[in-house]
Structures are given as C-alpha cells and as structure tokens.
Motif scaffolding. Structure first.
Motif, PDB file in Angstrom:
ATOM      1  N   ARG A 195       4.941 -12.401  -0.311  1.00 29.50           N
ATOM      2  CA  ARG A 195       4.606 -13.495   0.754  1.00 29.50           C
ATOM      3  C   ARG A 195       6.575 -13.286   0.865  1.00 29.50           C
ATOM      4  N   GLY A 196       6.455 -12.872   2.423  1.00 30.81           N
ATOM      5  CA  GLY A 196       7.888 -12.195   3.477  1.00 30.81           C
ATOM      6  C   GLY A 196       8.546 -13.800   3.022  1.00 30.81           C
ATOM      7  N   CYS A 197       9.893 -13.527   3.250  1.00 29.06           N
ATOM      8  CA  CYS A 197      11.045 -14.390   4.140  1.00 29.06           C
ATOM      9  C   CYS A 197      10.394 -15.847   4.844  1.00 29.06           C
ATOM     10  N   ASP A 198       9.810 -14.729   5.791  1.00 29.01           N
ATOM     11  CA  ASP A 198       9.159 -15.864   6.552  1.00 29.01           C
ATOM     12  C   ASP A 198       8.084 -16.910   6.496  1.00 29.01           C
ATOM     13  N   GLY A 199       7.607 -16.393   5.638  1.00 29.49           N
ATOM     14  CA  GLY A 199       6.170 -17.411   4.961  1.00 29.49           C
ATOM     15  C   GLY A 199       4.997 -16.861   4.854  1.00 29.49           C
ATOM     16  N   THR A 200       5.451 -15.463   5.612  1.00 34.35           N
ATOM     17  CA  THR A 200       3.895 -14.286   6.286  1.00 34.35           C
ATOM     18  C   THR A 200       3.032 -13.907   4.864  1.00 34.35           C
ATOM     19  N   ASP A 201       1.861 -14.714   4.008  1.00 32.76           N
ATOM     20  CA  ASP A 201       1.348 -13.762   3.048  1.00 32.76           C
ATOM     21  C   ASP A 201       0.667 -12.469   3.227  1.00 32.76           C
ATOM     22  N   GLN A 202       0.814 -11.487   2.713  1.00 34.45           N
ATOM     23  CA  GLN A 202      -0.428 -10.713   2.593  1.00 34.45           C
ATOM     24  C   GLN A 202      -0.791  -9.669   1.430  1.00 34.45           C
ATOM     25  N   GLN A 203      -1.577  -9.441   1.721  1.00 33.52           N
ATOM     26  CA  GLN A 203      -2.681  -8.504   0.547  1.00 33.52           C
ATOM     27  C   GLN A 203      -2.781  -6.557   0.992  1.00 33.52           C
ATOM     28  N   ALA A 204      -2.883  -6.062   0.007  1.00 36.62           N
ATOM     29  CA  ALA A 204      -2.389  -4.841   0.704  1.00 36.62           C
ATOM     30  C   ALA A 204      -4.751  -4.572   1.448  1.00 36.62           C
ATOM     31  N   ALA A 205      -4.088  -4.095   2.314  1.00 40.68           N
ATOM     32  CA  ALA A 205      -5.259  -3.446   2.818  1.00 40.68           C
ATOM     33  C   ALA A 205      -5.748  -2.353   2.182  1.00 40.68           C
ATOM     34  N   GLN A 206      -5.420  -1.548   1.758  1.00 36.77           N
ATOM     35  CA  GLN A 206      -5.873  -0.670   1.040  1.00 36.77           C
ATOM     36  C   GLN A 206      -5.335  -0.102  -0.710  1.00 36.77           C
ATOM     37  N   SER A 207      -5.950  -0.197  -1.717  1.00 38.12           N
ATOM     38  CA  SER A 207      -5.133   0.275  -3.038  1.00 38.12           C
ATOM     39  C   SER A 207      -4.889   2.004  -2.734  1.00 38.12           C
ATOM     40  N   CYS A 208      -3.898   2.153  -3.748  1.00 40.03           N
ATOM     41  CA  CYS A 208      -2.972   3.162  -3.766  1.00 40.03           C
ATOM     42  C   CYS A 208      -3.002   3.955  -5.275  1.00 40.03           C
ATOM     43  N   ASP A 209      -2.978   5.115  -4.927  1.00 39.78           N
ATOM     44  CA  ASP A 209      -3.198   6.020  -6.509  1.00 39.78           C
ATOM     45  C   ASP A 209      -2.321   5.845  -7.101  1.00 39.78           C
ATOM     46  N   SER A 210      -1.416   5.018  -7.302  1.00 45.65           N
ATOM     47  CA  SER A 210      -0.243   5.654  -7.964  1.00 45.65           C
ATOM     48  C   SER A 210       1.160   4.099  -7.806  1.00 45.65           C
ATOM     49  N   LEU A 211       1.479   3.631  -8.634  1.00 47.90           N
ATOM     50  CA  LEU A 211       1.670   2.582  -8.718  1.00 47.90           C
ATOM     51  C   LEU A 211       3.224   3.101  -7.971  1.00 47.90           C
ATOM     52  N   TRP A 212       3.890   4.195  -7.374  1.00 42.89           N
ATOM     53  CA  TRP A 212       5.140   4.248  -6.630  1.00 42.89           C
ATOM     54  C   TRP A 212       4.860   4.091  -5.187  1.00 42.89           C
ATOM     55  N   ALA A 213       3.579   4.072  -4.826  1.00 43.70           N
ATOM     56  CA  ALA A 213       3.093   4.159  -3.675  1.00 43.70           C
ATOM     57  C   ALA A 213       2.892   2.368  -3.304  1.00 43.70           C
TER      58      ALA A 213
END
Length: 225
Positions: free
Chosen positions: A164-182
């Motif tokens: 959830r961004g500072c402006d109130g926008t909620d979002q989830q990853a559209a694609q999963s990442c193959d590393s925690l760093w990514a």
C-alpha cells in the motif's frame, strides 16, 4: 487464484546474497560534517513550521526574522523536531536490519554496523533473522510513507509481494519473482513511485516574495530584520 508467471533475475540478483567484507568504509570527517549539516537543515525547516512564534509570522503572511532561532521557545520547537528525528532513525534502522537479515546478514554483522554486540543486536531487532536460520517466509517493509509485505509463494521457490503506497494505492505483484532480492526490489520501487510529499499546511506554501507582509499585529512588529 490465477497462477503468476515467474520473473527471472538479472545478474544483480545472483550476487545479492554475497556479502562484501568489509561491507562499508568509514565516512571521513568531511562526509560526517556534511551529514550533520543536512540533518540540521531538515530539522531547522520543520522547526520553523511548527514553532508557535514562526507560525504567527506565517499567519501574518511574512517570514519570521532570522533571529527567531535564538528564542528559547523556538529552540524548544527545534528540540521537539530532533525527538521525532531520533524516532525516525530508530524506525529506519529496524527496517534496514530486517531487510539485511532477510537477505542473509547475521546479527553479529548488524551489531558491528550499529556499534553494539551480537546479543544486543538480536535484542534490538528480534525480527531481523540470522544467517544460521532459513530465509523467513515473509518480510515486511515500511518506507516512503507506505508498507509492503514480501512473501514466498506457497509450495514454490519464488516470491511475491503486496503493498500500500503513501497515496493509498494498493497493489500486488503481477508476476512472482524467482528471488527474494528481486521481490524486495520490486516492492521498493512501487512504494517509491507512490510517495506523496506532504505539505505542512494547505494554502500557505507560496513564495514569501509574492505576499504582502503584515507585521502590525505580529510579535515581531518592532524588530528590524
């Protein structure tokens, strides 16, 4: 739930778990002095905004005289700001330690960075994890006025995030990442993009050169700038 496509890492992702040793060089005296100057500037700016004495001048559409900073009540406002800066440093340190631990840093290494013992670091940041333990399944981060949660996709070796961004926008990853760093990098980018600079008061942040000073009823009416 629709299965997410996994995003591959670039070369940086493969190097993210490798810790440089030493991880930093000590800043020199000039760099420390510059840091202190920047902190003083930030504190002075906010102190001018919250000081009752400075606020009275602003309400009368003019800038407080330069000497206002020598008044005891202005210094108390400045001290109050420094108190919040201290809290901000502690919160930023906790978030940084948790991210560092999630990426493989040990409590011993965090302690050296903060100038405390390994045991003290574990006590100070109990949620930060440790190198000898498996990577945590979930890492929470708070920055740029927003928050995000990075978690391992159940039953898979990939990672995803929601935020959830500072402006109130909620979002989830559209694609999963193959590393925690990514995943952490993607969540950080989202929070940074949705940061909102908060003005101190609506309708007042205008250049003082464009307003007509009114010092007739202000405390500083008889003071020469």
């Amino acid at each position: 739930m629709e299965q997410q496509e996994t995003v591959g890492n670039d070369a940086s992702a493969g190097d993210a778990a490798r810790l440089y040793d030493p991880a930093w060089r000590e800043p020199d005296d000039l760099e420390i002095a510059e840091l202190f100057d920047q902190m003083r500037s930030v504190a002075n700016t906010l102190a001018r905004r919250i000081s009752a004495r400075s606020r009275e001048c602003m309400d009368n559409d003019h800038t407080a005289p330069a000497g206002v900073t020598q008044y005891a009540d202005w210094q108390l406002a400045h001290l109050r700001v420094l108190r919040y800066m201290q809290e901000a440093v502690q919160e930023l340190a906790a978030d940084t330690a948790q991210t560092a631990g999630g990426m493989g840093a040990s409590y011993g290494q965090m302690g050296v960075a903060w100038g405390i013992s390994r045991q003290a670091a574990r006590k100070k940041w109990p949620q930060a994890g440790d190198t000898g333990e498996p990577l945590p399944e979930t890492i929470s981060i708070e920055r740029y006025g927003g928050s995000a949660e990075v978690s391992r996709v159940p039953g898979r070796s990939s990672w995803t995030w929601t935020g959830r961004g500072c402006d109130g926008t909620d979002q989830q990853a559209a694609q999963s990442c193959d590393s925690l760093w990514a995943a952490l990098t993607a969540a950080d980018a989202f929070l940074r993009e949705h940061f909102v600079g908060l003005g101190w008061r609506d309708g007042v942040d205008v250049p003082f050169a464009l307003v007509v000073p009114d010092r007739k009823t202000c405390w500083c009416a008889d003071i020469d700038d």
